[in-house]
Enzyme design. Structure first.
Site, PDB file in Angstrom:
ATOM      1  N   SER A 175       0.838  -1.190   0.000  1.00  0.00           N
ATOM      2  CA  SER A 175       0.000   0.000   0.000  1.00  0.00           C
ATOM      3  C   SER A 175       0.883   1.253   0.000  1.00  0.00           C
ATOM      4  O   SER A 175       1.668   1.467  -0.924  1.00  0.00           O
ATOM      5  CB  SER A 175      -0.953  -0.039   1.193  1.00  0.00           C
ATOM      6  OG  SER A 175      -1.900   1.000   1.140  1.00  0.00           O
ATOM      7  N   ASP A 242     -10.363  -4.779  -3.948  1.00  0.00           N
ATOM      8  CA  ASP A 242      -9.735  -3.749  -3.114  1.00  0.00           C
ATOM      9  C   ASP A 242     -10.617  -2.501  -3.093  1.00  0.00           C
ATOM     10  O   ASP A 242     -10.891  -1.900  -4.135  1.00  0.00           O
ATOM     11  CB  ASP A 242      -8.351  -3.404  -3.662  1.00  0.00           C
ATOM     12  CG  ASP A 242      -7.503  -2.614  -2.679  1.00  0.00           C
ATOM     13  OD1 ASP A 242      -8.046  -1.676  -2.069  1.00  0.00           O
ATOM     14  OD2 ASP A 242      -6.319  -2.936  -2.537  1.00  0.00           O
ATOM     15  N   HIS A 271      -8.450  -4.812   0.386  1.00  0.00           N
ATOM     16  CA  HIS A 271      -7.195  -4.136   0.700  1.00  0.00           C
ATOM     17  C   HIS A 271      -6.509  -4.728   1.922  1.00  0.00           C
ATOM     18  O   HIS A 271      -5.280  -4.689   2.018  1.00  0.00           O
ATOM     19  CB  HIS A 271      -7.472  -2.643   0.938  1.00  0.00           C
ATOM     20  CG  HIS A 271      -6.246  -1.799   0.912  1.00  0.00           C
ATOM     21  ND1 HIS A 271      -5.496  -1.588  -0.238  1.00  0.00           N
ATOM     22  CD2 HIS A 271      -5.603  -1.107   1.904  1.00  0.00           C
ATOM     23  CE1 HIS A 271      -4.461  -0.806   0.042  1.00  0.00           C
ATOM     24  NE2 HIS A 271      -4.500  -0.501   1.329  1.00  0.00           N
TER      25      HIS A 271
END
Length: 307
Positions: A175, A242, A271
């Site tokens: 991320s 996600d 996610h």
């Protein structure tokens, strides 16, 4: 300089969300060595005694880093702490191969350590990670430019103090961690490999996905410009569901790679749960064999793992 300060000021407010309070504190063992360890401060956070703790200089701040030796490391040494000296014998130095992990947003090392311990066992490699400036027990205020200094400090520690080679190192950016990971990887042609876990094209493209044009001067983490400069193999992994960073970011980055490895597009994963995908560990193992070669494959087999 003024523009950089403005960008950092905006990013510190909009892009970084360190857990408050941190999930851990730094404590010292009561024996003669007074080794530092991570003590969880929340009941859901598991303590990981094997994690050796180091405090590294990053510009004017001090960041906390942890090193977990990979399965198959030589026996001996306590492996239960550390204050930055790099001591503890062969066991503390781990095996030859290391995953340098830059974690995602809204977490700190205390919450990530159980996963790192599991990866060090399942992948039979060392795991080094760090808390960004302003995260966990690292000092200072988080900012985009500071994360680049943070990962450089962690990589320098790995190579200069622990003696690990760049070609035996794979950078793993999750991320927001994909930003500093791409930045460093684009400068290291001899690196073993790069894993991008739920990455984004750039900070602005996540914060303002509806915009048709983004102000480049105010953007942070321009991964779309950096990924084509990475010389080593790159594995992109992204959950198809996600809800934070759309999978289109990962797919566009995979298309930009100079040396792309077969990506992992994980069905029914978002996610926060990509690691739970059945393909996650097997795909990582195959990629690490691609990066590290036959000796690493034999190291896996010595632990009963076939790839």
């Amino acid at each position: 300089m003024v523009l950089k300060k403005l960008t950092d000021a905006v990013s510190s407010k909009l892009a970084f969300f360190p857990p408050q309070p941190p999930s851990y504190k730094l404590a010292q063992h009561g024996d003669g060595d007074r080794e530092t360890y991570i003590q969880p401060t929340q009941p859901h956070v598991k303590r990981v005694p094997r994690a050796r703790v180091y405090q590294l200089g990053s510009k004017k701040d001090t960041i906390v880093a942890v090193f977990i030796p990979g399965a198959g490391a030589p026996a001996g040494g306590s492996g239960s702490g550390g204050s930055g000296s790099g001591g503890g014998g062969a066991a503390a130095q781990g095996v030859r191969w290391t995953l340098l992990h830059s974690h995602g947003n809204a977490v700190d090392l205390g919450e990530m350590l159980p996963l790192y311990e599991e990866l060090s066992h399942l992948l039979r490699c060392n795991v080094l990670s760090y808390d960004y400036t302003g995260y966990g027990c690292s000092s200072g205020t988080p900012a985009a430019s500071q994360t680049l200094t943070d990962i450089a400090a962690a990589f320098s520690f790995l190579t200069q103090q622990l003696g690990k080679r760049p070609e035996d190192t794979v950078l793993y950016g999750q991320s927001v961690g994909s930003g500093p990971t791409c930045h460093l990887a684009a400068q290291l042609p001899q690196l073993g490999g790069v894993v991008l876990h739920a990455p984004f094209l750039s900070g602005m493209r996540v914060l303002n996905p509806g915009w048709r044009r983004w102000p480049a001067a105010l953007d942070i983490f321009p991964n779309h410009k950096l990924v084509p400069k990475i010389q080593c193999p790159v594995l992109v992994m992204h959950g198809l569901q996600d809800e934070v960073i759309d999978v289109s970011h990962g797919k566009q980055l995979a298309a930009l790679c100079k040396r792309p490895s077969e990506p992992l597009w994980a069905a029914r994963r978002g996610h926060q749960d990509l690691e739970a995908a059945a393909e996650y560990v097997p795909r990582l193992r195959r990629f690490l064999v691609e990066c590290w070669g036959e000796e690493y494959r034999q190291h896996l087999r010595a632990g009963g793992v076939s790839v």
